[in-house]
Write an enzyme that holds these catalytic residues in place. Structure first.
Site, PDB file in Angstrom:
ATOM      1  N   ARG A   1       0.839  -1.214   0.000  1.00 23.26           N
ATOM      2  CA  ARG A   1       0.000   0.000   0.000  1.00 23.26           C
ATOM      3  C   ARG A   1       0.864   1.249   0.000  1.00 23.26           C
ATOM      4  NH1 ARG A   1      -3.236  -0.648   5.225  1.00 23.26           N
ATOM      5  NH2 ARG A   1      -3.943   1.464   4.777  1.00 23.26           N
TER       6      ARG A   1
ATOM      7  N   SER B   1      -6.559  -3.027   8.623  1.00 27.11           N
ATOM      8  CA  SER B   1      -5.167  -3.162   9.053  1.00 27.11           C
ATOM      9  C   SER B   1      -5.058  -3.000  10.582  1.00 27.11           C
ATOM     10  CB  SER B   1      -4.330  -2.095   8.325  1.00 27.11           C
ATOM     11  OG  SER B   1      -3.083  -1.930   8.927  1.00 27.11           O
TER      12      SER B   1
HETATM   13  N1  URA Z   1      -2.014   2.120  11.141  1.00 26.96           N
HETATM   14  C1  URA Z   1      -2.108   0.818  10.763  1.00 26.96           C
HETATM   15  O1  URA Z   1      -1.820  -0.089  11.532  1.00 26.96           O
HETATM   16  N2  URA Z   1      -2.539   0.564   9.503  1.00 26.96           N
HETATM   17  C2  URA Z   1      -2.881   1.522   8.615  1.00 26.96           C
HETATM   18  O2  URA Z   1      -3.263   1.208   7.509  1.00 26.96           O
HETATM   19  C3  URA Z   1      -2.765   2.862   9.021  1.00 26.96           C
HETATM   20  C4  URA Z   1      -2.329   3.142  10.309  1.00 26.96           C
END
Ligand code: URA
Length: 455
Positions: A168, A183
């Site tokens: 990403r 996430s």
């Molecule tokens: N923190 C995370 O763990 N994942 C993300 O995508 C953005 C912030």
């Protein structure tokens, strides 16, 4: 099943089945779907989003991709606290011992600093001898003994998230609410806590810049948590201005200790006692949020919360004597002071600028992790809304290095961060919203009814 069909589904805004979501996550983690195809899928999700069911399944699959904590041998309820990150945000380090002082357990897998936002792990690393990587079995033992463990994310926890996040980052797909929510929540699900409390920051010093985005992120994470059987509550809080008065790793540890001694800044105290009160209420230690706040205040006054904090630091290897010594040294450390050149109200102290200035002072932009200076930062002598006289101290930059390009940039940013005007503007409220189940409370007086939604 094949990846091209899955990409097409998201490209055409169709819903994927649970099996298809499991397929893309598992096959990508195993390296059986190449980056270029997964990147196309991510971009399609970025533009067309996902349904709540899809996001929940995505979270579940990611959480299943690696090691999971088995909390079954721990007595009582375990809580996980997460913040989406902000400037001066040391809330977790106050809230976790508050929760432990209420007799509940805390497990927290924390991230390092991201960009201009500080990270709990970096703050803990400013305490000499503190360990932030511990084997899982030792984490469980520690929670049984002192009620708290806060560690950094290991390679084996949620490897799917690690791999997907890296892609990403390289494909401009970080900034997508389904992907951020899944996430964050995949790590919470993998730690296995019963209750998840989330602090979603909104404003210039946060990743979510608008209240609509922050509330949507909060609602998405709450839906995921509830969908996967966890009691999940999110607070959306202001991050247009730094939280508290100290910004920078050891400076923030100092402010945590002062807060636990009952001398905390009002914004930090308000936010932490709200989180503590919600937990006290859920755990039936208080019959209302207001009563919960009083209970937290009492526990702080009696020194019970500080005792929990010290116990946790010691149990995780941190040297409290050296910490005390380092905090004493800070009092005489070199500071560059910024004074007001006019009289008026401080209508703005911009957290984005202050966060970046603090990051530059620590060397976080250019240096390797091992070279980061944990003793630098910014001390605010005034907060947004305060009156200031001409020549009065506004803030101090704590640093030994006043010659570098980074220092000059930090000084400039800190200078530009404050706006002083003749008339006082209404300051932003700290608590912007609370999200419980499918309900969003936008204003404080509605929070009085919060109790009816918490069970
Ligand atoms: N923190 C995370 O763990 N994942 C993300 O995508 C953005 C912030």
């Amino acid at each position: 099943m094949n990846i091209i069909d899955c990409i097409n589904k998201k490209k055409n805004s169709e819903e994927m089945s649970n099996e298809e979501i499991s397929y893309v996550v598992q096959k990508y983690t195993l390296g059986e779907i190449p980056d270029y195809q997964f990147a196309a899928w991510l971009m399609a999700v970025y533009f067309n989003g996902m349904s709540t069911r899809e996001i929940t399944q995505l979270t579940y699959e990611m959480a299943q991709s690696g090691e999971r904590f088995d909390l079954s041998t721990i007595n009582g309820i375990t809580v996980d606290k997460h913040s989406t990150g902000g400037v001066g945000d040391k809330t977790s380090l106050v809230v976790c011992p508050i929760i432990a002082s209420l007799g509940l357990n805390v497990i927290k897998i924390s991230g390092k600093a991201l960009d201009y936002c500080g990270g709990t792990i970096d703050k803990l690393k400013s305490i000499k001898e503190m360990k932030v990587t511990i084997p899982s079995a030792a984490v469980i033992d520690q929670i049984k003994e002192c009620g708290i463990s806060i560690i950094s994310q290991s390679e084996s926890l949620v490897p799917a998230d690690k791999k997907i996040y890296e892609l990403r980052d390289l494909t401009a797909t970080v900034n997508s609410i389904p992907l951020i929510a899944s996430s964050i929540m995949s790590k919470k699900i993998a730690t296995g806590a019963d209750i998840i409390i989330l602090d979603v920051k909104v404003g210039s010093g946060a990743f979510m810049k608008t209240i609509d985005d922050a509330v949507l992120l909060a609602q998405t994470m709450v839906s995921i948590g509830e969908g996967l059987g966890k009691k999940t509550i999110a607070v959306v809080s202001n991050m247009n201005t730094p939280l508290g008065k100290n910004i920078g790793n050891i400076l923030e540890i100092g402010e945590v200790i002062e807060t636990l001694k009952g001398n905390g800044p009002s914004d930090l105290v308000e936010l932490c006692s709200l989180f503590g009160a919600i937990i006290a209420f859920i755990n039936k230690r208080a019959i209302s949020i207001e009563e919960g706040k009083l209970l937290i205040k009492e526990k702080i006054q009696k020194g019970e919360v500080l005792e929990k904090f010290n116990e946790f630091i010691k149990r995780q290897g941190g040297n409290l004597d050296l910490l005390q010594h380092d905090l004493e040294l800070l009092k005489t450390s070199r500071r560059v002071k910024i004074y007001s050149n006019e009289e008026g109200y401080i209508n703005k102290i911009d957290s984005f600028k202050i966060g970046n200035a603090s990051m530059l002072l620590a060397g976080r932009r250019n240096l390797k992790e091992s070279q980061i200076n944990y003793s630098t930062g910014i001390l605010l002598n005034k907060k947004e809304g305060d009156f200031v006289n001409k020549g009065e101290l506004i803030l101090e930059l704590v640093t030994d290095d006043t010659e570098s390009e980074e220092f000059r940039e930090a000084y400039q940013l800190a200078h530009e961060a404050t706006v002083i005007e003749k008339n006082r503007k209404v300051t932003d409220e700290l608590i912007k919203a609370i999200v419980i189940k499918e309900k969003v409370f936008f204003n404080l007086k509605d929070f009085n009814n919060l109790e009816s939604y918490l069970y």
